[in-house]
Design an enzyme around this catalytic site. Structure first.
Site, PDB file in Angstrom:
ATOM      1  N   ASP A  86       0.742  -1.787  -0.160  1.00  0.00           N
ATOM      2  CA  ASP A  86       0.251  -0.680   0.324  1.00  0.00           C
ATOM      3  C   ASP A  86       1.287   1.393   0.052  1.00  0.00           C
ATOM      4  OD1 ASP A  86      -1.733   2.287   0.089  1.00  0.00           O
ATOM      5  OD2 ASP A  86      -1.897   1.524   2.466  1.00  0.00           O
ATOM      6  N   ASN A 119      -0.629   4.680  -0.175  1.00  0.00           N
ATOM      7  CA  ASN A 119      -0.663   5.711   0.150  1.00  0.00           C
ATOM      8  C   ASN A 119      -1.208   5.974   1.378  1.00  0.00           C
ATOM      9  OD1 ASN A 119      -2.700   3.887  -0.518  1.00  0.00           O
ATOM     10  ND2 ASN A 119      -3.798   5.715  -2.029  1.00  0.00           N
ATOM     11  N   ASP A 169      -4.531   3.953   2.716  1.00  0.00           N
ATOM     12  CA  ASP A 169      -5.476   3.381   2.770  1.00  0.00           C
ATOM     13  C   ASP A 169      -5.559   1.972   2.977  1.00  0.00           C
ATOM     14  OD1 ASP A 169      -5.268   2.448   0.404  1.00  0.00           O
ATOM     15  OD2 ASP A 169      -6.813   3.394  -0.881  1.00  0.00           O
ATOM     16  N   ASP A 225      -1.616  -1.408  -3.928  1.00  0.00           N
ATOM     17  CA  ASP A 225      -1.924  -0.609  -4.998  1.00  0.00           C
ATOM     18  C   ASP A 225      -0.870  -0.471  -6.290  1.00  0.00           C
ATOM     19  OD1 ASP A 225      -0.229   1.116  -4.037  1.00  0.00           O
ATOM     20  OD2 ASP A 225      -1.603   1.990  -2.132  1.00  0.00           O
ATOM     21  N   ASP A 240      -9.225 -16.324 -16.527  1.00  0.00           N
ATOM     22  CA  ASP A 240      -9.599 -16.743 -15.516  1.00  0.00           C
ATOM     23  C   ASP A 240     -10.748 -17.914 -15.813  1.00  0.00           C
ATOM     24  OD1 ASP A 240     -10.309 -16.633 -12.416  1.00  0.00           O
ATOM     25  OD2 ASP A 240     -12.862 -15.939 -13.332  1.00  0.00           O
ATOM     26  N   GLU A 275      -6.488 -20.938 -16.010  1.00  0.00           N
ATOM     27  CA  GLU A 275      -7.747 -21.892 -15.409  1.00  0.00           C
ATOM     28  C   GLU A 275      -8.452 -22.251 -15.522  1.00  0.00           C
ATOM     29  OE1 GLU A 275      -8.856 -20.843 -10.628  1.00  0.00           O
ATOM     30  OE2 GLU A 275      -9.958 -19.936 -12.505  1.00  0.00           O
TER      31      GLU A 275
HETATM   32  O1  TEU Z   1     -11.141 -19.726  -9.346  1.00  0.00           O
HETATM   33  C1  TEU Z   1     -12.243 -20.332  -9.894  1.00  0.00           C
HETATM   34  C2  TEU Z   1     -12.675 -21.541  -9.608  1.00  0.00           C
HETATM   35  O2  TEU Z   1     -12.778 -22.854 -10.178  1.00  0.00           O
HETATM   36  C3  TEU Z   1     -12.913 -21.236  -8.058  1.00  0.00           C
HETATM   37  O3  TEU Z   1     -13.831 -21.879  -8.337  1.00  0.00           O
HETATM   38  C4  TEU Z   1     -11.455 -21.394  -7.337  1.00  0.00           C
HETATM   39  O4  TEU Z   1     -11.853 -23.157  -7.427  1.00  0.00           O
HETATM   40  C5  TEU Z   1     -12.042 -21.683  -6.180  1.00  0.00           C
HETATM   41  O5  TEU Z   1     -11.698 -20.231  -5.631  1.00  0.00           O
HETATM   42  C6  TEU Z   1     -11.486 -22.650  -4.716  1.00  0.00           C
HETATM   43  O6  TEU Z   1     -11.768 -22.370  -3.567  1.00  0.00           O
HETATM   44  C7  TEU Z   1     -11.211 -17.937  -9.992  1.00  0.00           C
HETATM   45  C8  TEU Z   1      -9.968 -16.877  -9.788  1.00  0.00           C
HETATM   46  O7  TEU Z   1      -8.796 -17.903  -9.403  1.00  0.00           O
HETATM   47  C9  TEU Z   1     -11.391 -16.444  -7.992  1.00  0.00           C
HETATM   48  O8  TEU Z   1      -9.960 -16.281  -7.164  1.00  0.00           O
HETATM   49  C10 TEU Z   1     -12.246 -16.300  -8.318  1.00  0.00           C
HETATM   50  O9  TEU Z   1     -13.132 -15.706  -7.169  1.00  0.00           O
HETATM   51  C11 TEU Z   1     -13.142 -17.165  -9.457  1.00  0.00           C
HETATM   52  O10 TEU Z   1     -12.100 -17.413 -10.351  1.00  0.00           O
HETATM   53  C12 TEU Z   1     -14.382 -16.262 -10.368  1.00  0.00           C
HETATM   54  O11 TEU Z   1     -13.639 -15.728 -10.911  1.00  0.00           O
HETATM   55 CA    CA Z   2      -3.347   2.084  -1.232  1.00  0.00          CA
END
Ligand code: TEU
Ligand code: CA
Length: 567
Positions: A22, A24, A26, A30, A200, A257
């Site tokens: 961080d 600043n 808060d 960041d 993701d 992922e």
């Molecule tokens: O995670 C995808 C996912 O499969 C999650 O449900 C995962 O199994 C879970 O977080 C495990 O406990 C991705 C991201 O990495 C995660 O941070 C997000 O919350 C999710 O997608 C939704 O975008």
């Molecule tokens: Ca900050």
């Protein structure tokens, strides 16, 4: 041997911006904070930073709910700050990978604000809307964060799909207009100079358009959507299109992922022909294994027996050889801290087991990912009050499981201590000053109180620290091709304490031996490594011939180069 590529030789460091630094006061990390710590990462020796989402977001899921893909989250800074950080990183030779969250957006994204207005709004088909079925949800799918995956919307008397929170409506990839919007946005970032994308839940973007009910198991409330959502009918078509339209125009590193992905599917996603992505994250090794009870999902305290864990990783190593490329990771922002889950975070063994885990991971074939704080051996937080948790997944499931009587609150608190995503999200421990040097203010989530002992400043001073051990692991990859490209073969497969494997190339070979237990373990060093050089070891052992007794969590790597005789 594998074809050479820069992204195979790279080591990636994941930053969770909210908790990194961080600037600043808060209490929220960041971009300027990240910029101020780039020299630390340079010293560690990493090549690439993956930034968890930094886009504009109302933060229902800490940035994984994006309301504007072309702007920076107000709390994190501005586009100008981003450009400055990127330029500074590039100056240091560090690349920046963006998190691409396009399975869903925020419900506050203007597309969704429009979409929900009327059935004939031009943005209606950017999302997945369905009529009620028999006065109820269109099907029985559950959301990954608990509850139904469908949310009723009064304005048009229809439901929209959200595989995560109801503030994360799923985008409709069937719509070519939506796909083009995504590609345009990616190109916009490509032109800005970024170096890659971590995608993701990318395996979820194509849904089976029949939207069938899923199987309901045991006493579960919702049906299993995964056969209709994961690796859906058109996912490879979409990724090939994305590759043609965007990825192929730049020299990027891409990783998808892919929870629940099979070896066969991974070979398509990460095909060496380069038509989709460079690699995927598979998660088989992060689960609870055969003894875990599926009814509680991830909320289960069973750990996988070592032979099962080894079998999984070995299968991925040999299965993708020459056909696709592995990613290597033990932790990220969704997982418990690796030393707490896979190692031993007790006072006695934390340091030694963290080094052993690093050795085991970095000597395998694939691109390693280090999650912030892993290089310091940061541990789980073990919050004992629900109020301390911030994560929507932890809070939702606590409510769902305790209200339905599936678990007592005491038991669920224990599960959270082991598995909650917040374990990985407590602030980075920089030094022993107040709030671990992360912020001058009140942090958005509590700092782990072990920061006085576990922090970067202390480890930078200590040549034997985990930090310096990781630095060496990373440096070794740059020095020895065999670590990146050599062919993997497991040894002692059934051994319940030791994970050992070799890597082989034309002239060189490598042996890695790791004791995963808190007991001594006997091992026979194969004859072919007699007289080999030790590249790294976590306990200072000097002799490696024949039968040796390893200490708890001991690890070493031997390197052998055949003499090339000139004729
Ligand atoms: O995670 C995808 C996912 O499969 C999650 O449900 C995962 O199994 C879970 O977080 C495990 O406990 C991705 C991201 O990495 C995660 O941070 C997000 O919350 C999710 O997608 C939704 O975008
Ligand atoms: Ca900050």
């Amino acid at each position: 041997m594998e074809e050479k590529k820069w992204w195979k030789e790279a080591v990636v460091y994941q930053i969770y911006p909210r908790s990194f630094m961080d600037s600043n006061g808060d209490g929220v990390g960041d971009l300027r904070g990240i910029k101020s710590r780039l020299s630390y990462l340079k010293l560690l020796g990493i090549d690439v930073i993956w930034l968890s989402p930094v886009y504009q977001s109302p933060n229902d899921d800490n940035g994984y709910d994006i309301s504007d893909y072309r702007d920076i989250m107000t709390e994190f800074g501005t586009l100008e700050d981003f450009d400055e950080m990127l330029a500074e990183a590039h100056k240091l030779g560090i690349k920046i990978v963006m998190d691409l969250v396009v399975n869903h957006s925020s419900d506050e994204h203007r597309w969704f604000v429009e979409s929900r207005k009327s059935k004939d709004n031009p943005y209606r088909d950017y999302y997945i809307w369905r009529e009620a079925k028999d006065g109820k949800e269109p099907n029985n799918w559950g959301s990954c964060f608990g509850g139904s995956a469908w949310e009723y919307d009064q304005t048009t008397d229809m439901y929209y799909l959200h595989m995560f929170s109801k503030k994360q409506p799923d985008l409709n990839w069937e719509n070519p207009k939506l796909r083009q919007e995504v590609y345009d946005m990616m190109t916009w970032w490509g032109e800005r100079g970024i170096d890659g994308f971590r995608m993701d839940v990318i395996t979820m973007i194509s849904k089976d358009q029949r939207f069938p009910d899923g199987v309901v198991r045991g006493n579960e409330k919702f049906g299993d959507s995964s056969p209709y959502v994961n690796n859906g009918p058109r996912v490879h078509e979409y990724l090939k299109e994305m590759n043609r339209k965007v990825l192929s125009h730049y020299d990027l590193i891409t990783v998808g992922e892919a929870a629940g992905v099979t070896l066969e599917e991974a070979k398509k996603y990460a095909n060496a022909d380069g038509s989709e992505l460079n690699m995927v994250f598979q998660f088989e090794h992060t689960g609870g294994g055969p003894e875990a009870d599926n009814h509680y999902g991830k909320w289960d305290s069973h750990k996988m027996p070592l032979p099962v864990w080894k079998k999984i990783l070995s299968r991925w190593q040999t299965g993708l050889e020459g056909k696709a490329w592995n990613s290597l990771f033990l932790s990220n922002h969704d997982q418990p801290r690796s030393v707490s889950w896979f190692g031993n975070d007790s006072e006695q063994y934390r340091e030694i087991s963290a080094k052993m885990l690093g050795t085991c991971l970095h000597m395998m074939q694939g691109t390693p990912y280090v999650y912030q704080g892993e290089e310091l051996g940061m541990t789980n937080i073990y919050f004992d009050k629900l109020e301390d948790y911030r994560d929507i997944e932890s809070i939702n499931y606590f409510e769902e499981f305790t209200e339905s009587g599936l678990m007592t609150p005491e038991h669920m608190m224990k599960c959270l201590m082991l598995r909650s995503r917040d374990n990985a999200r407590t602030p980075m421990q920089w030094d022993d000053s107040k709030q671990a040097g992360f912020t001058d203010g009140e942090p958005w989530i509590k700092v782990n109180q072990n920061y006085k002992k576990i922090n970067a400043a202390q480890q930078l001073e200590d040549p034997d620290s985990i930090f310096h051990y990781y630095q060496k692991l990373i440096r070794l990859r740059k020095e020895k091709d065999i670590i990146v490209y050599g062919e993997f073969e497991p040894l002692y497969r059934e051994d319940e304490q030791i994970f050992a494997y070799t890597r082989k190339g034309d002239q060189e070979k490598l042996l890695t031996v790791c004791n995963f237990s808190d007991k001594n373990a006997e091992v026979e060093v194969p004859e072919e490594f007699k007289g080999a050089e030790c590249l790294i070891t976590n306990l200072g052992r000097k002799e490696f011939d024949g039968k040796i007794i390893l200490n708890p969590y001991e690890a070493f790597v031997l390197y052998y180069k055949h003499q090339v005789t000139e004729k």
